[in-house]
Design a protein around this motif. Structure first.
Motif, PDB file in Angstrom:
ATOM      1  N   GLU B 208       0.864  -1.188   0.000  1.00 29.53           N
ATOM      2  CA  GLU B 208       0.000   0.000   0.000  1.00 29.53           C
ATOM      3  C   GLU B 208       0.895   1.231   0.000  1.00 29.53           C
ATOM      4  OE1 GLU B 208      -2.947   0.685  -0.517  1.00 29.53           O
ATOM      5  OE2 GLU B 208      -3.490   2.510   0.537  1.00 29.53           O
ATOM      6  N   ARG B 209       0.677   2.111  -0.949  1.00 29.83           N
ATOM      7  CA  ARG B 209       1.493   3.325  -1.118  1.00 29.83           C
ATOM      8  C   ARG B 209       2.985   3.006  -1.095  1.00 29.83           C
ATOM      9  NH1 ARG B 209      -1.997   6.466   2.827  1.00 29.83           N
ATOM     10  NH2 ARG B 209      -3.867   6.806   1.614  1.00 29.83           N
ATOM     11  N   GLY B 210       3.356   1.966  -1.799  1.00 32.75           N
ATOM     12  CA  GLY B 210       4.777   1.650  -1.936  1.00 32.75           C
ATOM     13  C   GLY B 210       5.415   0.963  -0.756  1.00 32.75           C
ATOM     14  N   GLU B 211       4.606   0.614   0.257  1.00 33.12           N
ATOM     15  CA  GLU B 211       5.182  -0.058   1.422  1.00 33.12           C
ATOM     16  C   GLU B 211       4.490  -1.391   1.646  1.00 33.12           C
ATOM     17  OE1 GLU B 211       6.103   2.407   5.057  1.00 33.12           O
ATOM     18  OE2 GLU B 211       4.979   3.875   3.881  1.00 33.12           O
ATOM     19  N   ILE B 212       5.267  -2.389   2.047  1.00 29.42           N
ATOM     20  CA  ILE B 212       4.679  -3.682   2.400  1.00 29.42           C
ATOM     21  C   ILE B 212       4.052  -3.531   3.788  1.00 29.42           C
ATOM     22  CG2 ILE B 212       5.182  -6.106   2.894  1.00 29.42           C
ATOM     23  CD1 ILE B 212       5.651  -5.581   0.007  1.00 29.42           C
ATOM     24  N   ILE B 213       2.719  -3.712   3.860  1.00 30.81           N
ATOM     25  CA  ILE B 213       2.052  -3.523   5.161  1.00 30.81           C
ATOM     26  C   ILE B 213       1.663  -4.854   5.802  1.00 30.81           C
ATOM     27  CG2 ILE B 213       1.169  -1.230   4.580  1.00 30.81           C
ATOM     28  CD1 ILE B 213      -1.608  -2.691   4.197  1.00 30.81           C
ATOM     29  N   PHE B 214       1.803  -5.944   5.049  1.00 33.78           N
ATOM     30  CA  PHE B 214       1.434  -7.241   5.614  1.00 33.78           C
ATOM     31  C   PHE B 214       2.220  -8.339   4.911  1.00 33.78           C
ATOM     32  CE2 PHE B 214      -0.949 -11.175   5.172  1.00 33.78           C
ATOM     33  CZ  PHE B 214      -1.297 -11.467   6.487  1.00 33.78           C
ATOM     34  N   ALA B 215       2.645  -9.313   5.679  1.00 33.14           N
ATOM     35  CA  ALA B 215       3.244 -10.514   5.097  1.00 33.14           C
ATOM     36  C   ALA B 215       2.742 -11.705   5.896  1.00 33.14           C
ATOM     37  CB  ALA B 215       4.765 -10.435   5.156  1.00 33.14           C
ATOM     38  N   GLY B 216       2.153 -12.689   5.231  1.00 37.60           N
ATOM     39  CA  GLY B 216       1.641 -13.854   5.951  1.00 37.60           C
ATOM     40  C   GLY B 216       0.851 -14.752   5.024  1.00 37.60           C
ATOM     41  N   THR B 217       0.117 -15.673   5.585  1.00 39.47           N
ATOM     42  CA  THR B 217      -0.652 -16.601   4.753  1.00 39.47           C
ATOM     43  C   THR B 217      -1.966 -15.953   4.340  1.00 39.47           C
ATOM     44  OG1 THR B 217      -1.843 -17.543   6.606  1.00 39.47           O
ATOM     45  CG2 THR B 217       0.274 -18.563   6.056  1.00 39.47           C
ATOM     46  N   LEU B 218      -2.643 -16.596   3.392  1.00 37.17           N
ATOM     47  CA  LEU B 218      -3.917 -16.089   2.899  1.00 37.17           C
ATOM     48  C   LEU B 218      -4.939 -16.030   4.034  1.00 37.17           C
ATOM     49  CD1 LEU B 218      -5.353 -15.176   0.348  1.00 37.17           C
ATOM     50  CD2 LEU B 218      -5.875 -17.549  -0.172  1.00 37.17           C
ATOM     51  N   GLU B 220      -4.394 -15.727   7.255  1.00 38.43           N
ATOM     52  CA  GLU B 220      -4.058 -14.620   8.153  1.00 38.43           C
ATOM     53  C   GLU B 220      -4.494 -13.287   7.546  1.00 38.43           C
ATOM     54  OE1 GLU B 220      -0.121 -16.744  10.136  1.00 38.43           O
ATOM     55  OE2 GLU B 220       0.110 -15.225   8.581  1.00 38.43           O
ATOM     56  N   ALA B 221      -4.324 -13.165   6.239  1.00 34.61           N
ATOM     57  CA  ALA B 221      -4.703 -11.923   5.573  1.00 34.61           C
ATOM     58  C   ALA B 221      -6.202 -11.693   5.690  1.00 34.61           C
ATOM     59  CB  ALA B 221      -4.294 -11.969   4.105  1.00 34.61           C
ATOM     60  N   HIS B 222      -6.963 -12.770   5.555  1.00 37.83           N
ATOM     61  CA  HIS B 222      -8.415 -12.635   5.645  1.00 37.83           C
ATOM     62  C   HIS B 222      -8.863 -12.213   7.039  1.00 37.83           C
ATOM     63  CE1 HIS B 222      -9.960 -13.638   1.758  1.00 37.83           C
ATOM     64  NE2 HIS B 222      -9.169 -14.698   1.654  1.00 37.83           N
ATOM     65  N   ARG B 223      -8.027 -12.476   8.048  1.00 39.37           N
ATOM     66  CA  ARG B 223      -8.391 -12.095   9.417  1.00 39.37           C
ATOM     67  C   ARG B 223      -7.833 -10.729   9.805  1.00 39.37           C
ATOM     68  NH1 ARG B 223      -7.281 -17.699  10.407  1.00 39.37           N
ATOM     69  NH2 ARG B 223      -5.200 -17.203  11.154  1.00 39.37           N
ATOM     70  N   ASP B 224      -7.008 -10.157   8.936  1.00 35.38           N
ATOM     71  CA  ASP B 224      -6.329  -8.910   9.284  1.00 35.38           C
ATOM     72  C   ASP B 224      -7.174  -7.706   8.841  1.00 35.38           C
ATOM     73  OD1 ASP B 224      -2.998  -8.016   9.624  1.00 35.38           O
ATOM     74  OD2 ASP B 224      -4.521  -6.566   8.981  1.00 35.38           O
ATOM     75  N   ARG B 225      -7.616  -6.924   9.832  1.00 38.53           N
ATOM     76  CA  ARG B 225      -8.512  -5.812   9.497  1.00 38.53           C
ATOM     77  C   ARG B 225      -7.848  -4.783   8.579  1.00 38.53           C
ATOM     78  NH1 ARG B 225     -13.057  -4.929  12.473  1.00 38.53           N
ATOM     79  NH2 ARG B 225     -13.572  -6.689  13.808  1.00 38.53           N
ATOM     80  N   ALA B 226      -6.599  -4.460   8.877  1.00 39.82           N
ATOM     81  CA  ALA B 226      -5.906  -3.446   8.064  1.00 39.82           C
ATOM     82  C   ALA B 226      -5.835  -3.906   6.612  1.00 39.82           C
ATOM     83  CB  ALA B 226      -4.497  -3.202   8.613  1.00 39.82           C
ATOM     84  N   VAL B 227      -5.578  -5.198   6.424  1.00 41.56           N
ATOM     85  CA  VAL B 227      -5.477  -5.730   5.068  1.00 41.56           C
ATOM     86  C   VAL B 227      -6.820  -5.642   4.366  1.00 41.56           C
ATOM     87  CG1 VAL B 227      -5.180  -7.845   3.743  1.00 41.56           C
ATOM     88  CG2 VAL B 227      -3.546  -7.266   5.543  1.00 41.56           C
ATOM     89  N   LEU B 228      -7.860  -6.057   5.060  1.00 46.49           N
ATOM     90  CA  LEU B 228      -9.175  -6.062   4.428  1.00 46.49           C
ATOM     91  C   LEU B 228      -9.639  -4.647   4.104  1.00 46.49           C
ATOM     92  CD1 LEU B 228     -10.946  -8.870   6.435  1.00 46.49           C
ATOM     93  CD2 LEU B 228     -10.020  -8.951   4.123  1.00 46.49           C
ATOM     94  N   ARG B 229      -9.266  -3.703   4.974  1.00 43.90           N
ATOM     95  CA  ARG B 229      -9.640  -2.315   4.707  1.00 43.90           C
ATOM     96  C   ARG B 229      -9.017  -1.844   3.396  1.00 43.90           C
ATOM     97  NH1 ARG B 229      -8.973  -0.592   9.723  1.00 43.90           N
ATOM     98  NH2 ARG B 229      -6.845   0.111   9.375  1.00 43.90           N
ATOM     99  N   VAL B 230      -7.804  -2.280   3.152  1.00 49.35           N
ATOM    100  CA  VAL B 230      -7.095  -1.811   1.963  1.00 49.35           C
ATOM    101  C   VAL B 230      -7.541  -2.541   0.702  1.00 49.35           C
ATOM    102  CG1 VAL B 230      -4.836  -1.701   0.856  1.00 49.35           C
ATOM    103  CG2 VAL B 230      -5.091  -1.034   3.244  1.00 49.35           C
TER     104      VAL B 230
END
Lengths: 277, 236
Positions: B208-218, B220-230
């Motif tokens: 997001e905006r040139g920065e890696i904001i999350f690294a993990g499994t699919l 984990e991503a589905h449970r991550d609020r920041a990821v889902l918001r983006v």
């Protein structure tokens, strides 16, 4: 032989996107080199009928200026077209001075070679056999270029590069090598064209400018970057010139530009735009 | 296999990537997810040498490749399928695929590489003689990946392989890519829609905006609020 110069221009533009004004200088250099090569070879006991061998060798040998010039032009790669025009026009002027320095300012002629093969009568007019040879050579080179571009690996890589150089690079195509070869081929087309035409005329240092004007007319008529267009355009311009000279010599240039303007108005991209290069 | 560490990239005066760090291990499939303009394509293009990193390192098979010309990177064994497919319209389908066997003659024999490309994308076999311009969008994507595969790469970099495709054809291409991972090739995919991320993706990076904001499994991503918001707002 206008076709060869225009074909060289098209090839280099199609692949490298460089509008190379200096293609006219290659033509002039080829002409002078042809004269020198033939004079030297005849002086060393080459039988007169074999002069075309020396002529072609002289033209081809000059293609060695291709790689260094390509290296020079690469410095402006990706910049505005006006840089290309400035730099290639500077090359035209410099090469013109090189010609004056090496061969002197007076026109140079190749005496005694033109009619070595005699003349024949075709459709009621007398034509030197050499002219027929030049026409045949033009056809053979056109055919060879076509086969090279459509049937060989190198040709397919050249076409791929012309279409999308970034993707070609991602497939492992070394742009620099392709550019160097294409540019050298473009130079060779020009120099051989110049060498072939010289037995019928005289080499003058200004011939570069003259042929550039004609080559651009060919390219506009045929469509920029198209090899078939170069061939068709050269035929049209050649026939127009010959026809105009035979009827009203005064309108020679006018006739060509009327067609150029006509093409620009009716088909701005040229007759063969978008066709296979 | 591939590792980016603290990579900064500028285009003109603006910074597009900030300290991008990601890695893909041997025969691993990773996915770089982000909105349009987040820096996915720039990341992939930097891997391919179209962009020069201003800072940071890129290593492939233990060798630094940052700043190498694109063809040299391809020659080391990285195949690339760009977002717009980049199919050569002027060449036939067969010629499109064959080019990579001419430019990188080492490794497996050409016939084997071509056979593999057609085996993964059988639909292309029937179109071999067609011009590149006569293909549908999905077929172009296939050709683009098949062509990269014919380079005989150890790593495939695919920029949005599902973008703009009909829902009917997405699973087809997904299955082909999955088959490539089963061959033991490493794959890096850029994707803007988290719902297109194939389930077999080992790891996910969100940019997001040139920065890696999350690294993990699919998962984990589905449970991550920041990821889902983006990237996946409406799904949760």
């Amino acid at each position: 032989m206008l076709f060869l110069v225009a074909a060289g221009l098209q090839l280099v533009f199609g692949v490298q996107k460089i509008l190379n004004l200096a293609c006219g200088s290659f033509y002039a250099l080829g002409a002078y080199a042809g004269v020198s090569a033939v004079t030297w070879a005849l002086g060393h006991g080459l039988p007169a009928p074999l002069f075309v061998v020396a002529l072609l060798a002289g033209g081809l040998a000059l293609a060695v200026i291709g790689p260094p010039l390509e290296r020079l032009l690469r410095t402006i790669d990706g910049r505005d077209e006006s840089f290309q025009l400035l730099l290639t026009f500077a090359l035209v002027l410099m090469l013109e001075d090189v010609i004056r320095f090496v061969w002197g300012p007076a026109p140079v002629q190749l005496r005694g070679a033109y009619l070595v093969y005699g003349q024949v009568t075709v459709a009621g007019s007398t034509v030197p056999v050499y002219n027929l040879f030049v026409i045949a050579a033009g056809g053979v080179i056109a055919l060879g270029m076509g086969l090279l571009l459509t049937r060989t690996r190198f040709g397919r890589i050249v076409r791929a590069t012309a279409e999308n150089r970034e993707v070609a690079a991602a497939l492992g195509v070394d742009m620099r090598r392709v550019y160097r070869r294409v540019f050298t081929l473009g130079v060779a087309l020009g120099t051989v064209g110049g060498a072939l035409v010289i037995p019928a005329t005289a080499a003058v240092s200004e011939m570069a400018i003259e042929v550039i004007v004609d080559a651009f007319a060919v390219v506009v008529i045929g469509g920029l970057g198209s090899m078939r267009g170069a061939f068709a355009g050269a035929l049209i311009v050649g026939v127009l010139k010959a026809g105009a000279i035979a009827t009203w010599p005064e309108v020679e240039m006018l006739a060509i530009y009327v067609v150029v303007i006509g093409v620009l108005v009716l088909r701005p991209a040229g007759l063969f735009a978008g066709a296979t290069p | 296999m591939l590792e980016l560490r603290d990579v900064d990239v500028f285009i003109d005066a603006s910074q597009i990537l900030r300290k991008v760090t990601l890695s893909a291990g041997e025969s691993e499939a990773i996915c770089l997810v982000g909105r349009n303009g987040a820096g996915k394509t720039t990341t992939l293009r930097t891997i391919m040498g179209y962009r020069r990193p201003a800072a940071g390192t890129i290593t492939f098979k233990g060798e630094a490749i940052g700043g190498l010309p694109t063809h040299a990177i391809a020659a080391r064994g990285i195949g690339f399928a760009p977002e717009d497919s980049g199919v050569f319209a002027d060449l036939s389908v067969a010629e499109n695929i064959e080019i990579a066997t001419w430019t990188r003659p080492g490794g497996r024999p050409a016939a084997e590489r071509l056979a593999l490309a057609y085996e993964i994308f059988p639909r292309l076999r029937g179109y071999a003689a067609r011009g590149g311009a006569q293909l549908s969008g999905g077929e172009r994507k296939m050709l683009s990946i098949a062509r990269a595969l014919a380079l005989d790469p150890d790593l495939l970099v695919l920029d949005e392989p599902f973008e703009g495709l009909s829902p009917a054809i997405i699973p087809l291409i997904g299955e082909s890519i999955s088959a490539i991972t089963r061959l033991g090739r490493t794959i890096v995919i850029a994707e803007s829609n988290i719902h297109h991320v194939p389930a077999w993706t080992r790891r996910l990076y969100v940019i997001e905006r040139g920065e890696i904001i999350f690294a993990g499994t699919l998962d984990e991503a589905h449970r991550d609020r920041a990821v889902l918001r983006v990237i996946g707002g409406r799904a949760s």
